[in-house]
Design a protein around this motif. Sequence first.
Motif, PDB file in Angstrom:
ATOM      1  N   GLU A 101       7.255  45.437  10.562  1.00 18.99           N
ATOM      2  CA  GLU A 101       8.308  46.607  10.429  1.00 18.99           C
ATOM      3  C   GLU A 101       8.432  47.264  12.165  1.00 18.99           C
ATOM      4  OE1 GLU A 101      10.435  47.375   8.080  1.00 18.99           O
ATOM      5  OE2 GLU A 101       8.779  46.136   6.526  1.00 18.99           O
ATOM      6  N   PRO A 102      10.120  47.833  12.713  1.00 20.04           N
ATOM      7  CA  PRO A 102       9.724  48.435  13.999  1.00 20.04           C
ATOM      8  C   PRO A 102       8.697  49.300  14.139  1.00 20.04           C
ATOM      9  CG  PRO A 102      11.936  47.647  12.584  1.00 20.04           C
ATOM     10  CD  PRO A 102      10.590  47.495  11.808  1.00 20.04           C
ATOM     11  N   TRP A 103       8.482  49.664  13.352  1.00 17.29           N
ATOM     12  CA  TRP A 103       7.426  51.259  13.760  1.00 17.29           C
ATOM     13  C   TRP A 103       5.719  51.122  14.155  1.00 17.29           C
ATOM     14  CZ3 TRP A 103       2.937  51.690  10.989  1.00 17.29           C
ATOM     15  CH2 TRP A 103       3.001  51.306  10.135  1.00 17.29           C
ATOM     16  N   MET A 104       5.064  49.844  13.617  1.00 16.39           N
ATOM     17  CA  MET A 104       4.282  49.261  13.883  1.00 16.39           C
ATOM     18  C   MET A 104       4.551  48.693  15.883  1.00 16.39           C
ATOM     19  SD  MET A 104       4.268  46.153  11.187  1.00 16.39           S
ATOM     20  CE  MET A 104       3.467  46.896   8.872  1.00 16.39           C
ATOM     21  N   ALA A 105       5.818  48.596  16.164  1.00 15.58           N
ATOM     22  CA  ALA A 105       5.420  47.701  17.890  1.00 15.58           C
ATOM     23  C   ALA A 105       6.427  48.570  18.538  1.00 15.58           C
ATOM     24  CB  ALA A 105       6.371  46.290  17.261  1.00 15.58           C
ATOM     25  N   ASN A 106       6.680  49.471  18.435  1.00 14.58           N
ATOM     26  CA  ASN A 106       7.192  50.017  19.374  1.00 14.58           C
ATOM     27  C   ASN A 106       6.522  51.389  19.521  1.00 14.58           C
ATOM     28  OD1 ASN A 106       9.292  47.726  19.686  1.00 14.58           O
ATOM     29  ND2 ASN A 106      10.156  48.919  18.264  1.00 14.58           N
ATOM     30  N   GLY A 107       5.393  51.115  19.750  1.00 19.66           N
ATOM     31  CA  GLY A 107       4.508  52.617  20.752  1.00 19.66           C
ATOM     32  C   GLY A 107       5.467  53.080  21.568  1.00 19.66           C
ATOM     33  N   HIS A 108       4.222  54.059  22.002  1.00 22.90           N
ATOM     34  CA  HIS A 108       5.384  55.029  23.323  1.00 22.90           C
ATOM     35  C   HIS A 108       4.264  56.562  23.436  1.00 22.90           C
ATOM     36  CE1 HIS A 108       6.709  58.374  20.550  1.00 22.90           C
ATOM     37  NE2 HIS A 108       6.252  59.365  21.639  1.00 22.90           N
ATOM     38  N   ILE A 109       4.190  56.668  25.226  1.00 22.93           N
ATOM     39  CA  ILE A 109       2.564  57.348  25.943  1.00 22.93           C
ATOM     40  C   ILE A 109       3.856  58.175  25.975  1.00 22.93           C
ATOM     41  CG2 ILE A 109       1.867  57.652  27.466  1.00 22.93           C
ATOM     42  CD1 ILE A 109       1.149  55.263  27.208  1.00 22.93           C
ATOM     43  N   ASP A 110       3.480  59.800  25.425  1.00 19.84           N
ATOM     44  CA  ASP A 110       4.531  61.245  25.440  1.00 19.84           C
ATOM     45  C   ASP A 110       3.828  61.145  26.812  1.00 19.84           C
ATOM     46  OD1 ASP A 110       4.939  61.184  22.824  1.00 19.84           O
ATOM     47  OD2 ASP A 110       3.365  62.650  22.419  1.00 19.84           O
ATOM     48  N   ARG A 111       4.833  62.224  27.568  1.00 18.58           N
ATOM     49  CA  ARG A 111       4.868  61.849  29.428  1.00 18.58           C
ATOM     50  C   ARG A 111       4.721  64.081  29.684  1.00 18.58           C
ATOM     51  NH1 ARG A 111       3.855  57.391  30.420  1.00 18.58           N
ATOM     52  NH2 ARG A 111       4.551  55.825  30.236  1.00 18.58           N
ATOM     53  N   HIS A 112       3.314  63.719  29.746  1.00 20.64           N
ATOM     54  CA  HIS A 112       3.181  65.386  29.662  1.00 20.64           C
ATOM     55  C   HIS A 112       2.465  66.034  30.849  1.00 20.64           C
ATOM     56  CE1 HIS A 112       0.995  69.296  29.325  1.00 20.64           C
ATOM     57  NE2 HIS A 112       1.451  69.349  28.490  1.00 20.64           N
ATOM     58  N   VAL A 113       3.854  66.620  31.603  1.00 24.77           N
ATOM     59  CA  VAL A 113       3.633  66.532  32.941  1.00 24.77           C
ATOM     60  C   VAL A 113       3.117  68.125  33.054  1.00 24.77           C
ATOM     61  CG1 VAL A 113       5.153  66.804  35.048  1.00 24.77           C
ATOM     62  CG2 VAL A 113       5.536  64.967  33.349  1.00 24.77           C
ATOM     63  N   GLY A 114       2.373  68.989  33.891  1.00 29.17           N
ATOM     64  CA  GLY A 114       2.098  70.177  33.925  1.00 29.17           C
ATOM     65  C   GLY A 114       1.810  70.545  32.911  1.00 29.17           C
ATOM     66  N   ASN A 115       2.802  72.119  33.231  1.00 30.36           N
ATOM     67  CA  ASN A 115       2.554  72.944  31.689  1.00 30.36           C
ATOM     68  C   ASN A 115       3.803  72.646  30.536  1.00 30.36           C
ATOM     69  OD1 ASN A 115       1.235  74.741  32.865  1.00 30.36           O
ATOM     70  ND2 ASN A 115       2.139  75.729  34.313  1.00 30.36           N
ATOM     71  N   GLU A 116       4.176  72.175  31.273  1.00 30.03           N
ATOM     72  CA  GLU A 116       5.655  71.156  29.953  1.00 30.03           C
ATOM     73  C   GLU A 116       4.688  71.357  28.640  1.00 30.03           C
ATOM     74  OE1 GLU A 116       8.492  67.859  31.069  1.00 30.03           O
ATOM     75  OE2 GLU A 116       8.622  68.739  32.428  1.00 30.03           O
ATOM     76  N   PRO A 117       5.260  71.879  27.835  1.00 26.04           N
ATOM     77  CA  PRO A 117       5.072  71.614  26.038  1.00 26.04           C
ATOM     78  C   PRO A 117       4.715  70.022  25.544  1.00 26.04           C
ATOM     79  CG  PRO A 117       7.508  72.486  26.286  1.00 26.04           C
ATOM     80  CD  PRO A 117       6.374  72.604  27.429  1.00 26.04           C
ATOM     81  N   CYS A 118       3.849  69.483  25.131  1.00 20.62           N
ATOM     82  CA  CYS A 118       3.874  68.033  24.887  1.00 20.62           C
ATOM     83  C   CYS A 118       4.115  69.018  23.245  1.00 20.62           C
ATOM     84  CB  CYS A 118       2.569  67.864  24.977  1.00 20.62           C
ATOM     85  SG  CYS A 118       1.244  68.108  23.985  1.00 20.62           S
ATOM     86  N   GLY A 119       4.038  67.323  22.702  1.00 21.43           N
ATOM     87  CA  GLY A 119       5.442  67.241  20.881  1.00 21.43           C
ATOM     88  C   GLY A 119       6.139  67.249  20.734  1.00 21.43           C
TER      89      GLY A 119
END
Length: 153
Positions: A101-119
């Motif tokens: 299924e597409p969700w199984m293969a297309n992971g990504h890494i969140d780019r968290h820079v400095g004080n920027e909020p993540c999520g």
Amino acid sequence: MAHPLHHAESSARKFGGVPSDYQSIHDWFDASKEHLALFTHRAMRHHAQGLYEAERVFGLSLTNRAGRDIPVRWIGEQHIREDCQGRIPSMADWLRRIQPEPWMANGHIDRHVGNEPCGDPRVAWASEVAAGRTVLGLKDWMASRATQATQSA
């Protein structure tokens, strides 16, 4: 076989002792039924690697009530053969049959820079709007943030 008790009774007939000597091992092999009560639950432990994992959990052998030492691997092999038409599949045999299924293969890494909020960026955008720091819509705000991050990097 449909139930761990039936496997345990089969073990007692085959190796001696009583079904309770073997029940915990057969319960372990079928524990994944808690998540999915279909035969596909077997993909979790009904394979060669599952036999080695059972040995790590239960030890290399058990002594049944008849006083006989029985290798845990023999008990696991019996369980798997009874459920898998006489064979012991590999883990790869199970995994190769997963329908991708597409969700199984297309992971990504969140780019968290400095004080920027993540999520979820919508949370940060809503905070910016509520504080009066932006009048941009979400899409434009995200594009602006991406441009700022690129320029500062």
